[in-house]
Design a protein around this motif. Structure first.
Motif, PDB file in Angstrom:
ATOM      1  N   MET A   1     -13.349 -22.416  25.982  1.00 34.41           N
ATOM      2  CA  MET A   1     -13.217 -20.437  26.242  1.00 34.41           C
ATOM      3  C   MET A   1     -13.379 -20.323  24.833  1.00 34.41           C
ATOM      4  N   ALA A   2     -14.463 -19.276  25.183  1.00 35.90           N
ATOM      5  CA  ALA A   2     -14.850 -18.832  23.718  1.00 35.90           C
ATOM      6  C   ALA A   2     -14.813 -17.503  23.833  1.00 35.90           C
ATOM      7  N   THR A   3     -13.759 -16.838  22.740  1.00 30.31           N
ATOM      8  CA  THR A   3     -13.373 -15.275  22.871  1.00 30.31           C
ATOM      9  C   THR A   3     -14.283 -14.350  21.697  1.00 30.31           C
ATOM     10  N   LEU A   4     -14.667 -13.518  22.187  1.00 28.16           N
ATOM     11  CA  LEU A   4     -15.651 -13.042  21.572  1.00 28.16           C
ATOM     12  C   LEU A   4     -15.485 -11.510  21.421  1.00 28.16           C
ATOM     13  N   LEU A   5     -15.531 -11.183  19.974  1.00 26.72           N
ATOM     14  CA  LEU A   5     -15.594  -9.998  18.788  1.00 26.72           C
ATOM     15  C   LEU A   5     -16.580  -9.022  18.952  1.00 26.72           C
ATOM     16  N   PRO A   6     -16.972  -8.554  20.054  1.00 26.29           N
ATOM     17  CA  PRO A   6     -17.865  -7.800  19.861  1.00 26.29           C
ATOM     18  C   PRO A   6     -17.494  -5.874  18.875  1.00 26.29           C
ATOM     19  N   ALA A   7     -16.671  -6.076  18.583  1.00 30.12           N
ATOM     20  CA  ALA A   7     -16.327  -4.668  18.557  1.00 30.12           C
ATOM     21  C   ALA A   7     -16.363  -5.813  17.146  1.00 30.12           C
ATOM     22  N   ALA A   8     -16.104  -6.360  16.432  1.00 30.28           N
ATOM     23  CA  ALA A   8     -15.658  -6.669  14.827  1.00 30.28           C
ATOM     24  C   ALA A   8     -16.859  -7.171  13.475  1.00 30.28           C
ATOM     25  N   SER A   9     -18.394  -7.473  15.292  1.00 29.66           N
ATOM     26  CA  SER A   9     -19.661  -8.353  14.800  1.00 29.66           C
ATOM     27  C   SER A   9     -20.325  -6.060  14.204  1.00 29.66           C
ATOM     28  N   LEU A  22     -24.182 -18.055  25.920  1.00 30.26           N
ATOM     29  CA  LEU A  22     -23.351 -19.371  26.774  1.00 30.26           C
ATOM     30  C   LEU A  22     -22.540 -19.197  28.160  1.00 30.26           C
ATOM     31  N   ILE A  23     -22.935 -17.950  28.323  1.00 29.94           N
ATOM     32  CA  ILE A  23     -22.302 -18.059  30.276  1.00 29.94           C
ATOM     33  C   ILE A  23     -23.356 -18.663  31.108  1.00 29.94           C
ATOM     34  N   ASP A  24     -25.227 -18.409  30.342  1.00 27.68           N
ATOM     35  CA  ASP A  24     -25.771 -19.375  31.573  1.00 27.68           C
ATOM     36  C   ASP A  24     -25.336 -20.648  30.959  1.00 27.68           C
ATOM     37  N   GLU A  25     -25.123 -21.282  29.867  1.00 30.85           N
ATOM     38  CA  GLU A  25     -24.491 -22.780  29.595  1.00 30.85           C
ATOM     39  C   GLU A  25     -23.320 -22.885  30.200  1.00 30.85           C
ATOM     40  N   GLY A  26     -22.519 -22.474  31.176  1.00 27.76           N
ATOM     41  CA  GLY A  26     -21.382 -22.423  31.848  1.00 27.76           C
ATOM     42  C   GLY A  26     -19.793 -22.525  31.035  1.00 27.76           C
ATOM     43  N   ALA A  27     -20.032 -22.318  30.442  1.00 30.13           N
ATOM     44  CA  ALA A  27     -18.775 -20.870  28.879  1.00 30.13           C
ATOM     45  C   ALA A  27     -17.573 -20.081  29.468  1.00 30.13           C
ATOM     46  N   ILE A  28     -16.470 -20.432  29.476  1.00 29.35           N
ATOM     47  CA  ILE A  28     -15.345 -19.613  30.275  1.00 29.35           C
ATOM     48  C   ILE A  28     -15.365 -18.639  28.610  1.00 29.35           C
ATOM     49  N   VAL A  29     -15.630 -17.687  29.287  1.00 30.40           N
ATOM     50  CA  VAL A  29     -16.209 -15.925  27.949  1.00 30.40           C
ATOM     51  C   VAL A  29     -15.255 -15.422  27.991  1.00 30.40           C
ATOM     52  N   ALA A  30     -14.150 -14.644  27.144  1.00 30.53           N
ATOM     53  CA  ALA A  30     -12.841 -13.732  27.059  1.00 30.53           C
ATOM     54  C   ALA A  30     -13.234 -12.684  26.135  1.00 30.53           C
ATOM     55  N   LEU A  31     -13.040 -11.372  25.838  1.00 26.32           N
ATOM     56  CA  LEU A  31     -13.725 -10.299  25.081  1.00 26.32           C
ATOM     57  C   LEU A  31     -12.004 -10.154  24.209  1.00 26.32           C
ATOM     58  N   ALA A  32     -12.097  -9.579  23.280  1.00 21.83           N
ATOM     59  CA  ALA A  32     -10.566  -8.727  23.170  1.00 21.83           C
ATOM     60  C   ALA A  32     -10.964  -8.069  21.029  1.00 21.83           C
ATOM     61  N   THR A  33     -10.676  -7.214  20.893  1.00 14.29           N
ATOM     62  CA  THR A  33     -11.324  -6.315  20.097  1.00 14.29           C
ATOM     63  C   THR A  33     -10.902  -6.791  18.825  1.00 14.29           C
ATOM     64  N   ASP A  34     -10.202  -7.585  18.061  1.00 13.00           N
ATOM     65  CA  ASP A  34      -9.390  -8.232  17.175  1.00 13.00           C
ATOM     66  C   ASP A  34      -9.390  -6.064  15.613  1.00 13.00           C
ATOM     67  N   ILE A  64     -15.494  -7.315  32.930  1.00 14.28           N
ATOM     68  CA  ILE A  64     -15.093  -7.451  33.120  1.00 14.28           C
ATOM     69  C   ILE A  64     -13.878  -8.422  33.519  1.00 14.28           C
ATOM     70  N   VAL A  65     -14.345  -9.080  33.686  1.00 14.12           N
ATOM     71  CA  VAL A  65     -13.924 -10.775  34.077  1.00 14.12           C
ATOM     72  C   VAL A  65     -13.421 -11.235  32.489  1.00 14.12           C
ATOM     73  N   ALA A  66     -14.234 -10.874  31.514  1.00 15.61           N
ATOM     74  CA  ALA A  66     -13.537 -11.705  30.084  1.00 15.61           C
ATOM     75  C   ALA A  66     -12.678 -10.771  29.860  1.00 15.61           C
ATOM     76  N   SER A  67     -12.809  -9.545  30.225  1.00 13.48           N
ATOM     77  CA  SER A  67     -10.998  -8.740  29.550  1.00 13.48           C
ATOM     78  C   SER A  67     -10.236  -9.059  30.003  1.00 13.48           C
ATOM     79  N   THR A  68     -10.019  -9.709  31.750  1.00  9.86           N
ATOM     80  CA  THR A  68      -9.251  -9.504  32.315  1.00  9.86           C
ATOM     81  C   THR A  68      -8.506 -10.791  32.429  1.00  9.86           C
ATOM     82  N   VAL A  69      -9.342 -11.487  33.652  1.00  7.67           N
ATOM     83  CA  VAL A  69      -8.274 -12.573  34.055  1.00  7.67           C
ATOM     84  C   VAL A  69      -9.065 -13.848  32.778  1.00  7.67           C
ATOM     85  N   ASN A  70      -9.837 -14.123  32.124  1.00  6.64           N
ATOM     86  CA  ASN A  70     -10.671 -14.255  30.828  1.00  6.64           C
ATOM     87  C   ASN A  70      -9.348 -14.481  30.057  1.00  6.64           C
TER      88      ASN A  70
END
Length: 142
Positions: A1-9, A22-34, A64-70
């Motif tokens: 599971m990779a949790t990405l923080l684009p707002a922090a970047s 990451l997605i193309d290689e099959g990783a599960i990606v989640a998003l967060a605000t940090d 949307i999927v990364a921000s909800t179920v993932n």
């Protein structure tokens, strides 16, 4: 599971995590605000999602999927929240508009209604005030 923080970047002016790779290689990606005083100065998930699409290569559907179920999976809460399935807590948003792409509009209020634990807490963009007697009775029923 990779949790990405684009707002922090964005705020730290650093590279964005390679979401597309990451997605193309099959990783599960989640998003967060940090959200924090050191580098994550925005609590806005729509802003975070827009950055994930514009700067990190995600599609809106993936964001949307990364921000909800993932995201629920990343927090080990997937059995209770994260999707609109029977038996889960009813957390949902109703957008201002017919197209989910309105989430990409930065600086615009795109959320009309917020439902938390099955209760409307924001309606028409305004916080709903529930009387303390109603709230106490509803809490007893749960």
């Amino acid at each position: 599971m990779a949790t990405l923080l684009p707002a922090a970047s964005f705020y730290l002016k650093q590279y964005y995590a390679p979401a597309r790779t990451l997605i193309d290689e099959g990783a599960i990606v989640a998003l967060a605000t940090d959200l924090n005083p050191g580098g994550g100065h925005s609590p806005s998930m729509p802003f975070t999602m827009a950055l994930a699409c514009l700067a990190a290569g995600m599609t809106l559907e993936e964001a949307i999927v990364a921000s909800t179920v993932n995201a629920a999976f990343a927090l080990d809460r997937w059995e209770d929240v994260g999707s609109l399935d029977e038996g889960k807590k009813m957390d949902a948003l109703i957008l201002n508009g017919d197209d989910p792409a309105c989430l990409m509009q930065v600086g615009v209020s795109t959320i009309d209604t917020v439902i938390k634990n099955g209760r409307v807490v924001v309606e028409g963009g305004r916080l709903v005030r529930e009387s303390s007697k109603k709230k106490a009775a509803a809490d007893e029923r749960e």
